[in-house]
Design an enzyme around this catalytic site. Structure first.
Site, PDB file in Angstrom:
ATOM      1  N   GLN A  47      41.902  47.738  44.711  1.00  0.00           N
ATOM      2  CA  GLN A  47      40.580  47.143  44.926  1.00  0.00           C
ATOM      3  C   GLN A  47      40.531  45.738  44.322  1.00  0.00           C
ATOM      4  OE1 GLN A  47      36.630  49.293  44.816  1.00  0.00           O
ATOM      5  NE2 GLN A  47      36.713  48.606  42.703  1.00  0.00           N
ATOM      6  N   GLY A  91      37.672  47.010  37.354  1.00  0.00           N
ATOM      7  CA  GLY A  91      38.667  47.703  36.552  1.00  0.00           C
ATOM      8  C   GLY A  91      40.010  47.817  37.266  1.00  0.00           C
ATOM      9  N   GLY A 129      34.773  53.554  30.786  1.00  0.00           N
ATOM     10  CA  GLY A 129      35.426  52.538  31.625  1.00  0.00           C
ATOM     11  C   GLY A 129      34.394  51.509  32.070  1.00  0.00           C
ATOM     12  N   HIS A 130      33.290  52.005  32.613  1.00  0.00           N
ATOM     13  CA  HIS A 130      32.210  51.100  33.035  1.00  0.00           C
ATOM     14  C   HIS A 130      31.677  50.303  31.841  1.00  0.00           C
ATOM     15  CE1 HIS A 130      31.691  54.541  36.017  1.00  0.00           C
ATOM     16  NE2 HIS A 130      31.939  53.514  36.813  1.00  0.00           N
ATOM     17  N   TYR A 169      27.164  57.261  37.383  1.00  0.00           N
ATOM     18  CA  TYR A 169      27.760  58.298  36.540  1.00  0.00           C
ATOM     19  C   TYR A 169      28.667  57.606  35.522  1.00  0.00           C
ATOM     20  CZ  TYR A 169      28.121  63.156  35.393  1.00  0.00           C
ATOM     21  OH  TYR A 169      27.991  64.363  34.746  1.00  0.00           O
ATOM     22  N   MET A 219      29.361  52.761  41.009  1.00  0.00           N
ATOM     23  CA  MET A 219      28.731  53.837  41.776  1.00  0.00           C
ATOM     24  C   MET A 219      28.024  54.805  40.820  1.00  0.00           C
ATOM     25  SD  MET A 219      31.134  54.461  45.057  1.00  0.00           S
ATOM     26  CE  MET A 219      32.407  55.420  44.288  1.00  0.00           C
ATOM     27  N   HIS A 232      30.685  55.859  32.516  1.00  0.00           N
ATOM     28  CA  HIS A 232      31.528  56.334  31.413  1.00  0.00           C
ATOM     29  C   HIS A 232      32.072  55.111  30.688  1.00  0.00           C
ATOM     30  CE1 HIS A 232      34.883  55.234  33.983  1.00  0.00           C
ATOM     31  NE2 HIS A 232      34.393  55.992  34.936  1.00  0.00           N
TER      32      HIS A 232
HETATM   33  P1  AMP Z   1      33.172  53.102  40.226  1.00  0.00           P
HETATM   34  O1  AMP Z   1      31.816  53.416  39.690  1.00  0.00           O
HETATM   35  O2  AMP Z   1      34.141  54.209  40.139  1.00  0.00           O
HETATM   36  O3  AMP Z   1      33.107  52.421  41.579  1.00  0.00           O
HETATM   37  O4  AMP Z   1      33.741  51.995  39.242  1.00  0.00           O
HETATM   38  C1  AMP Z   1      33.071  50.791  38.997  1.00  0.00           C
HETATM   39  C2  AMP Z   1      34.013  49.840  38.318  1.00  0.00           C
HETATM   40  O5  AMP Z   1      34.465  50.402  37.091  1.00  0.00           O
HETATM   41  C3  AMP Z   1      35.264  49.544  39.155  1.00  0.00           C
HETATM   42  O6  AMP Z   1      35.595  48.173  39.022  1.00  0.00           O
HETATM   43  C4  AMP Z   1      36.293  50.428  38.518  1.00  0.00           C
HETATM   44  O7  AMP Z   1      37.611  49.947  38.672  1.00  0.00           O
HETATM   45  C5  AMP Z   1      35.884  50.372  37.067  1.00  0.00           C
HETATM   46  N1  AMP Z   1      36.425  51.531  36.361  1.00  0.00           N
HETATM   47  C6  AMP Z   1      36.243  52.841  36.668  1.00  0.00           C
HETATM   48  N2  AMP Z   1      36.948  53.622  35.829  1.00  0.00           N
HETATM   49  C7  AMP Z   1      37.592  52.786  34.981  1.00  0.00           C
HETATM   50  C8  AMP Z   1      38.491  52.979  33.873  1.00  0.00           C
HETATM   51  N3  AMP Z   1      38.873  54.189  33.483  1.00  0.00           N
HETATM   52  N4  AMP Z   1      38.948  51.882  33.233  1.00  0.00           N
HETATM   53  C9  AMP Z   1      38.586  50.643  33.624  1.00  0.00           C
HETATM   54  N5  AMP Z   1      37.741  50.385  34.647  1.00  0.00           N
HETATM   55  C10 AMP Z   1      37.259  51.446  35.312  1.00  0.00           C
END
Ligand code: AMP
Length: 281
Positions: A153, A147, A36-37, A32, A30, A34
């Site tokens: 999820q 993640g 993690g992504h 923004y 989604m 970081h």
């Molecule tokens: P989001 O943009 O929050 O929907 O996240 C996109 C993907 O990145 C999803 O599969 C999340 O689980 C993963 N994700 C977000 N934050 C983290 C994190 N801190 N560590 C690992 N994966 C992450």
């Protein structure tokens, strides 16, 4: 790096790549972005010929009182990060492009959702599953990276891929944390300074719980109480849930053995944070 906003154009791009025999790794986000992504992207970069990332804040997975409007967005920043991390194509559709009309068919998730965020966020996982059906059909990845920060999820996507026969390998990726232990999240930016200082206590409470289990504690209620007390004492947040299950089945634990997840959700002023640990007892 290509940026594509039209579904038709994305499908054409993917078709050309596939015609050249290339494999596609896909990281849905989604935005923004970081670390993690970026960790998901780096893994996908290494395991596939083409790295596709989607950036789309999906309205279907937000409830009426949730943070769809305040969810952070900064495409220029995301563009730079994606370009510097080996992304080949960013799929960045508008809401109108993805949902030109009210959907006449959507996906319903039936299992693994009566616990954790599924119970708290009515319809959330239906929204996630529906957008993923669309994205999987548009991007047609060989591998999709998710993640474990969103462990429920991952469990739901596992069911979606199996039940809908998507020819996709699901690749779960470990949680990436800040140095003080806070799980990285786009939403962390919406914490106040005081809340940001308190937020590492969430992971701390999970580590304390694991330590108690490692020392022999086998009563789930004692573990949950310990986490509740730690968060209540050391943060201004309100606990949404503290729960423990077998993982990835998300079934009740009749006894504390095997692979388990301890997961928490805590509401702060503008943000609801989630965190979890999975380990073998
Ligand atoms: P989001 O943009 O929050 O929907 O996240 C996109 C993907 O990145 C999803 O599969 C999340 O689980 C993963 N994700 C977000 N934050 C983290 C994190 N801190 N560590 C690992 N994966 C992450």
């Amino acid at each position: 790096m290509k940026v594509i906003t039209s579904i038709k154009e994305m499908q054409k791009y993917i078709k050309n790549q596939k015609n050249e025999g290339k494999t596609i790794g896909f990281v849905p986000t989604m935005g923004y972005l970081h670390e993690g992504h970026l960790t998901l992207m780096n893994k996908a970069r290494n395991e596939n010929d083409v790295l596709a990332v989607s950036i789309f804040v999906n309205p279907l997975q937000f409830g009426p009182n949730e943070d769809f409007d305040s969810y952070p967005r900064d495409f220029n920043r995301d563009f730079m990060l994606a370009e510097n991390n080996g992304v080949d194509v960013v799929f960045h559709p508008s809401t109108e492009e993805m949902y030109p009309n009210k959907m006449s068919v959507t996906a319903n998730v039936h299992s693994r959702i009566d616990v954790l965020c599924g119970r708290q966020r009515n319809g959330h996982f239906d929204g996630v599953a529906t957008v993923l059906v669309k994205l999987f059909n548009i991007v047609q990845p060989d591998r999709a990276y998710f993640g474990l920060k969103d462990a429920q999820q991952v469990a739901v996507v596992d069911g979606l891929i199996t039940d809908f026969n998507f020819p996709i390998t699901l690749v779960p990726v470990e949680i990436v944390r800040e140095e003080d232990g806070l799980a990285k999240s786009s939403r962390n930016i919406n914490l106040t300074a005081k809340e940001r200082a308190e937020a590492p206590r969430l992971f701390e409470s999970l580590q304390m719980a694991k330590q108690k289990i490692d020392e022999g504690q086998r009563n789930p209620k004692v573990i949950e109480d310990l986490i509740q007390a730690h968060i209540t004492t050391h943060t201004s947040g309100t606990i949404d849930y503290v729960e423990m299950y077998r993982y990835p089945e998300l079934e009740e634990l009749s006894e504390l053995t095997g692979k388990i997840i301890i997961a928490i959700a805590v509401k702060f002023t503008k943000v609801r944070l989630i965190d979890n640990i999975t380990f073998d007892v």
